[in-house]
Design an enzyme around this catalytic site. Structure first.
Site, PDB file in Angstrom:
ATOM      1  N   ARG A   1      32.939  40.115  37.385  1.00 54.27           N
ATOM      2  CA  ARG A   1      34.264  40.686  37.659  1.00 54.27           C
ATOM      3  C   ARG A   1      34.132  42.095  38.203  1.00 54.27           C
ATOM      4  O   ARG A   1      34.372  43.086  37.512  1.00 54.27           O
ATOM      5  CB  ARG A   1      35.128  40.634  36.402  1.00 54.27           C
TER       6      ARG A   1
ATOM      7  N   GLN B   1      36.264  39.592  43.691  1.00 52.56           N
ATOM      8  CA  GLN B   1      37.593  39.102  43.310  1.00 52.56           C
ATOM      9  C   GLN B   1      37.994  37.858  44.098  1.00 52.56           C
ATOM     10  O   GLN B   1      38.642  36.964  43.573  1.00 52.56           O
ATOM     11  CB  GLN B   1      38.630  40.205  43.516  1.00 52.56           C
TER      12      GLN B   1
ATOM     13  N   ASP C   1      36.653  34.833  42.332  1.00 48.56           N
ATOM     14  CA  ASP C   1      36.907  34.767  40.892  1.00 48.56           C
ATOM     15  C   ASP C   1      37.788  33.570  40.561  1.00 48.56           C
ATOM     16  O   ASP C   1      39.011  33.681  40.450  1.00 48.56           O
ATOM     17  CB  ASP C   1      37.553  36.075  40.432  1.00 48.56           C
TER      18      ASP C   1
ATOM     19  N   TYR D   1      36.730  41.248  29.843  1.00 51.55           N
ATOM     20  CA  TYR D   1      37.348  40.593  28.699  1.00 51.55           C
ATOM     21  C   TYR D   1      37.404  41.552  27.513  1.00 51.55           C
ATOM     22  O   TYR D   1      36.692  42.544  27.459  1.00 51.55           O
ATOM     23  CB  TYR D   1      36.547  39.348  28.288  1.00 51.55           C
TER      24      TYR D   1
END
Length: 522
Positions: free
Chosen positions: A122, A127, A130, A231
């Site tokens: 990430r 992106q 992703d 996360y």
């Protein structure tokens, strides 16, 4: 190279890894595209659409494995699919390597390369690849739709002739991609939305989307989301107890709960306990987006919808993106296309697996008969390091600076007064009496006019309106002082000036008020 897309065999899976549009883009890179017959039917892409896009339709999975150099799919490979992989072949799909050690060893033994779309780092450059975020975005949106389908009331509040309908209260647990998508959908439907996340830095994002951040009064070091790939990191037991206490307090008032909390490589944390479910009102709904990893709710049953004894519906579906198969396939195939674009830097149709590239290295879990999972940390952080703060100044230093600033401002004011006094003296000595009379009128109009306008509430001062209204007020005051002139022309011009400037001031404030009203919630 020949890029082949498989038909998904997982029960209920409707997505496909290649669409006619993505195939056209892959062909521009020099690749030849193949697809298993019927692979796109469930997502609304018939075989004829692929043929029209120049894709070769192949009968059966075995034929596709034999013909393709690179195989792309959505779900992680089954044992039957992995048995068909051959040496030097590349698979690009979701893989979940932390939970699939047996599959990693199988691909290593066969000398095949596996690129896991769930392992794309990430970072900003990645992106476009992703896939986790693409699918989470759809899942968050769809979760609110499923909740509404099982909720027996309006989301938005209404006042009708038949009575008043209160708005639904929605709690989103976890403000990642799925959580933010759910927040946006719930608020757009008119619900009163609350959101919680263990990362306090996401509070601004939550509030910017119209939800209220659920704040815990707990002293704990801020979580470093970047260190775990964007996360949330696991919380301490003390923090978790405080969190559960807050949820238990909110449970009786919440109509819809959507849980999205996941930690990579671990079972989903239990955040909505059985006693919280019992505290909820009959007709309430829980949608657990973490059901596939064990669920955030104690009572979640994977791939099922249950109704508890007290009338709470708990939805544990794991196929939310598949329920919007056409949209999900379009986004996922675009992620795959961008991955293949990076794997084909020369656009000559030849794959170059550059293990020095952060994105390719991060997503590659087996290569050259080696297991390359887990990858090293990317050289580019997901979130840039904060700039070092300047050392905090002491109270004495701040007071000294404030005193110095006041002295400087005082000296400037005295200098301006002296200069103004000298200019007035020169004007009074040289200028005729008629000029002095008009000059005094002008000075008074400027002084009084600005003070009149700046006395209005600051909320009505847009930069443009504030300046134009101040100028208009000067015109009005000057005209009022001149309207008693013996000259008819001066009197007439003064009256016209007063009328036009008054219209400008009143109209300016009315326009500003209307602009502000557009941003106010009813």
């Amino acid at each position: 190279m020949k890029i082949g897309a498989l038909k998904e065999t997982y029960q209920g899976e409707a997505r496909v890894a290649m669409t006619p549009d993505s195939a056209a883009q892959l062909q521009k890179l020099g690749h030849e595209c193949l697809i298993e017959s019927g692979a796109g039917v469930a997502a609304g892409f018939a075989d004829d659409l692929y043929k029209s896009a120049g894709v070769t339709v192949v009968d059966g999975a075995k034929s596709l494995w034999d013909a393709a150099d690179v195989v792309i799919k959505v779900r992680e490979p089954s044992k039957a699919e992995a048995a068909m992989v051959r040496s030097s072949q590349t698979l690009i799909s979701f893989f979940w390597p932390a939970q699939n050690e047996e599959m990693l060893n199988l691909f290593k033994d066969k000398g095949a390369t596996a690129v896991a779309m769930d392992m794309v780092p990430r970072i900003s450059r990645a992106q476009k690849m992703d896939a986790l975020s693409s699918m989470a975005n759809i899942a968050g949106y769809r979760a609110v739709i499923e909740a509404g389908n099982n909720f027996g009331r309006f989301f938005t509040g209404q006042i009708t002739a038949a009575g008043k309908v209160p708005p639904a209260k929605v709690l989103i647990v976890g403000a990642g991609v799925a959580g933010l998508a759910a927040i946006g959908t719930a608020t757009s439907l008119g619900a009163v939305t609350y959101a919680f996340d263990v990362r306090p830095e996401v509070a601004e994002q939550i509030e910017s989307m119209g939800a209220e951040f659920v704040f815990l009064e707990f002293e704990e070091a801020a979580q470093d989301g970047a260190a775990t790939g964007g996360y949330a990191a696991p919380s301490s037991p003390e923090f978790r107890e405080k969190q559960l206490e807050k949820f238990r307090e909110m449970a009786p008032e919440i109509d819809i709960v959507i849980t999205t909390a996941l930690i990579p490589g671990r079972p989903a944390p239990k955040l909505w306990t059985e006693d919280m479910v019992r505290l909820m009102k009959p007709g309430s709904v829980i949608v657990d987006l973490a059901a596939e990893k064990g669920g955030n709710c104690d009572l979640t049953v994977m791939d099922q919808k249950i109704v508890t004894d007290n009338g709470v519906t708990i939805v544990g579906y794991t196929d939310f993106p598949s329920r919007m198969a056409a949209q999900a396939s379009t986004l996922y195939s675009t992620n795959i296309r961008h991955m293949l674009t990076d794997l084909t830097p020369n656009k000559d149709g030849e794959i170059f697996h550059n293990m020095e590239d952060d994105v390719i290295r991060g997503a590659t879990v087996t290569h050259n008969s080696e297991i390359t999972f887990p990858p090293p940390p990317p050289r580019v952080k997901a979130i840039a390091a904060a700039k070092p703060k300047a050392p905090e100044k002491s109270a004495g230093e701040k007071a000294a600076e404030a005193a110095a600033a006041m002295k400087k401002a005082g000296r400037n004011q005295i200098a301006m007064l002296v200069i103004g006094g000298v200019l007035m003296l020169l004007i009074g000595t040289v200028a005729p009496a008629s000029f002095l009379q008009h000059f005094i009128v002008f000075a008074l109009a400027c002084f009084v006019g600005f003070h009149v306008i700046w006395g209005v509430a600051h909320s009505l001062h847009t930069p443009l309106m504030a300046v134009t209204n101040a100028v208009s007020s000067i015109i009005i005051l000057g005209a009022l002082l001149q309207i008693g002139s013996s000259s008819i022309i001066v009197t007439l011009l003064s009256a016209i000036a007063i009328l036009i400037a008054s219209i400008n001031i009143v109209g300016g404030f009315m326009v500003t008020r209307r602009m502000l009203a557009m941003f106010q919630k009813s």
